[in-house]
Design a protein around this motif. Structure first.
Motif, short mmCIF file in Angstrom:
data_model
loop_
_atom_site.label_atom_id
_atom_site.label_comp_id
_atom_site.label_asym_id
_atom_site.label_seq_id
_atom_site.Cartn_x
_atom_site.Cartn_y
_atom_site.Cartn_z
N THR A 9 0.81 -1.21 0.00
CA THR A 9 0.00 0.00 0.00
C THR A 9 0.85 1.26 0.00
OG1 THR A 9 -1.75 1.24 1.15
CG2 THR A 9 -0.24 -0.04 2.53
N ASP A 10 0.42 2.20 -0.81
CA ASP A 10 0.94 3.56 -0.76
C ASP A 10 0.51 4.18 0.57
OD1 ASP A 10 1.91 6.13 -1.84
OD2 ASP A 10 -0.22 6.63 -1.90
N LEU A 11 1.16 5.27 0.94
CA LEU A 11 0.84 5.92 2.21
C LEU A 11 0.02 7.19 2.02
CD1 LEU A 11 4.23 5.39 4.12
CD2 LEU A 11 2.05 4.19 4.46
N ASP A 12 0.66 8.29 1.64
CA ASP A 12 -0.02 9.59 1.56
C ASP A 12 -1.09 9.58 0.48
OD1 ASP A 12 1.63 11.28 3.51
OD2 ASP A 12 3.15 10.35 2.24
N GLY A 13 -2.30 9.96 0.88
CA GLY A 13 -3.42 9.97 -0.05
C GLY A 13 -4.10 8.63 -0.20
N THR A 14 -3.54 7.59 0.39
CA THR A 14 -4.09 6.24 0.26
C THR A 14 -4.40 5.65 1.64
OG1 THR A 14 -2.88 5.86 -1.80
CG2 THR A 14 -3.72 3.92 -0.66
N VAL A 43 4.72 0.98 0.26
CA VAL A 43 5.40 1.31 -0.99
C VAL A 43 5.09 2.77 -1.26
CG1 VAL A 43 5.78 0.63 -3.38
CG2 VAL A 43 4.95 -1.06 -1.74
N THR A 44 6.05 3.64 -0.99
CA THR A 44 5.75 5.06 -0.89
C THR A 44 6.75 5.93 -1.63
OG1 THR A 44 5.49 6.87 0.73
CG2 THR A 44 7.05 5.13 1.30
N GLY A 45 6.33 7.12 -1.97
CA GLY A 45 7.26 8.11 -2.50
C GLY A 45 8.03 8.81 -1.40
N ARG A 46 7.62 8.61 -0.16
CA ARG A 46 8.26 9.27 0.98
C ARG A 46 9.74 8.91 1.09
NH1 ARG A 46 5.32 10.27 6.52
NH2 ARG A 46 3.31 11.07 5.81
N PRO A 47 10.55 9.86 1.58
CA PRO A 47 11.93 9.53 1.93
C PRO A 47 11.97 8.77 3.26
CG PRO A 47 11.47 11.81 2.50
CD PRO A 47 10.24 11.29 1.81
N THR A 48 13.07 8.10 3.51
CA THR A 48 13.19 7.33 4.75
C THR A 48 13.18 8.21 5.98
OG1 THR A 48 15.60 7.41 4.56
CG2 THR A 48 14.49 5.51 3.61
N ARG A 49 13.59 9.45 5.83
CA ARG A 49 13.71 10.33 7.00
C ARG A 49 12.37 10.67 7.65
NH1 ARG A 49 12.97 15.79 5.33
NH2 ARG A 49 12.68 15.93 3.08
N GLY A 214 -3.38 2.30 -4.10
CA GLY A 214 -2.71 3.54 -4.46
C GLY A 214 -3.67 4.64 -4.87
N ASP A 215 -3.05 5.82 -5.16
CA ASP A 215 -3.88 6.97 -5.52
C ASP A 215 -3.30 7.86 -6.61
OD1 ASP A 215 -1.84 8.06 -3.73
OD2 ASP A 215 -3.08 9.87 -3.64
N MET A 216 -2.00 7.75 -6.91
CA MET A 216 -1.38 8.68 -7.85
C MET A 216 -0.58 7.94 -8.92
SD MET A 216 -2.32 11.78 -7.23
CE MET A 216 -1.11 12.88 -7.99
N PRO A 217 -0.20 8.65 -10.01
CA PRO A 217 0.48 7.97 -11.12
C PRO A 217 1.75 7.20 -10.73
CG PRO A 217 -0.32 10.09 -11.85
CD PRO A 217 -0.58 10.04 -10.37
N ASN A 218 2.44 7.60 -9.68
CA ASN A 218 3.61 6.81 -9.29
C ASN A 218 3.23 5.43 -8.76
OD1 ASN A 218 2.52 8.00 -6.92
ND2 ASN A 218 4.49 7.95 -5.88
N ASP A 219 1.93 5.19 -8.54
CA ASP A 219 1.47 3.87 -8.11
C ASP A 219 1.14 2.95 -9.29
OD1 ASP A 219 1.55 4.41 -5.31
OD2 ASP A 219 -0.29 5.58 -5.52
N LEU A 220 1.10 3.49 -10.50
CA LEU A 220 0.69 2.68 -11.65
C LEU A 220 1.61 1.49 -11.92
CD1 LEU A 220 -0.54 5.50 -14.06
CD2 LEU A 220 -1.94 3.79 -12.88
N VAL A 232 -8.12 4.26 -4.24
CA VAL A 232 -9.04 4.97 -3.35
C VAL A 232 -9.84 5.97 -4.19
CG1 VAL A 232 -7.77 4.68 -1.19
CG2 VAL A 232 -7.11 6.51 -2.76
N ALA A 233 -11.02 6.37 -3.68
CA ALA A 233 -11.94 7.19 -4.47
C ALA A 233 -11.35 8.54 -4.84
CB ALA A 233 -13.24 7.38 -3.69
N ASN A 234 -10.40 9.03 -4.05
CA ASN A 234 -9.79 10.33 -4.32
C ASN A 234 -8.60 10.25 -5.26
OD1 ASN A 234 -8.96 9.06 -1.61
ND2 ASN A 234 -7.16 10.30 -2.13
N ALA A 235 -8.41 9.11 -5.91
CA ALA A 235 -7.24 8.90 -6.75
C ALA A 235 -7.27 9.72 -8.03
CB ALA A 235 -7.11 7.41 -7.09
#
Length: 264
Positions: A9-14, A43-49, A214-220, A232-235
């Protein structure tokens, strides 16, 4: 429906709500998934920090895929397991070419646990130890896990130039986005899907046994690999179109809706 061996799962927005929190309902169902013997993989775009807070909120351990697949992170030991960087010469070339078509662009560099930005670049995760300087200076000081691009214009949108940036990168880098006002660039061959496939293979899990949210193109790329995909519905419209199922929004615990059905 099957009972997946791996939940990616993605994190932010998901998984995470707009206010930055994870609900009790979501925490409970993630615990149920783990108790059933299945793997929960962020599985996220977030940095580890900025992953420590997520671990605290969810109690999830093991590996996480960060920076859109450029980095695999051990959540238990707070250690980098795998790190793929953007070639410095390629990154400098991209800065020059992008700035030529987007004069108001500002840049930042994610580099593992370190972060650097140009003075005009605004970030949602301020870092007290950040490096501030010009793009060339940043790319010399910090090996780029991701090169980030924002616009100074009030709209912030890249809709009119996104295709041009993808064309500039060509096969030398991977361009994607996880929000409407940010372009993210990683090294060639980096994606959430590739990293997810590699980690799943290490666990002995096939794509057909995995579900992805997921919710954004980087999840494709993650959706393309997993046996079943849920938006998610807000994707983003492209993500909604690619999904096998559409659930409720992140603010309405959409991920939990599906997992409760699968892990009853």
């Amino acid at each position: 429906m099957f009972c997946p061996a791996l939940v990616a799962t993605d994190l932010d927005g998901t998984l995470i709500r707009t206010d930055g929190t994870i609900s009790d309902r979501t925490r409970a169902v993630l615990r149920r998934v783990r108790n059933a013997g299945s793997i929960v993989l962020f599985v996220t775009g977030r940095p580890t920090r900025v992953m420590a807070d997520i671990v605290t909120q969810t109690g999830t351990s093991g590996l996480a895929i960060c920076a859109n697949g450029a980095l695999v992170y051990d959540l238990d030991n707070f250690a980098t397991f795998r790190h793929r960087i953007l070639d410095p010469a390629t990154a400098l070339h991209l800065v020059t070419e992008i700035r030529a078509i987007v004069p108001d662009a500002s840049f930042a560099v994610e580099s593992g646990t370190r972060f650097g930005r140009e003075p005009t670049f605004t970030t949602m995760w301020p870092d007290p130890h950040e490096v501030v300087g010009g793009a060339a200076e940043l790319l010399t000081a910090l090996p780029a896990t991701k090169l980030l691009v924002r616009r100074a214009l009030s709209t912030g949108s890249f809709a009119d130039v996104y295709g041009s940036i993808v064309a500039i990168a060509g096969s030398t880098a991977v361009v994607t986005t996880s929000s409407y006002d940010l372009v993210e660039i990683a090294g060639a061959g980096v994606s959430k899907g590739i990293a997810l496939a590699e980690i799943a293979a290490g666990y002995g899990v096939s794509a057909q046994s995995a579900i992805a949210f997921g919710d954004m193109p980087n999840d494709l790329p993650m959706f393309a690999w997993a046996g079943y995909s849920v938006a998610v519905a807000n994707a983003h419209p492209d993500v909604l179109a690619a999904a096998d199922e559409i659930t409720a929004s992140n603010d309405a615990d959409g991920v939990a809706h599906v997992l409760e059905r699968l892990f009853h």
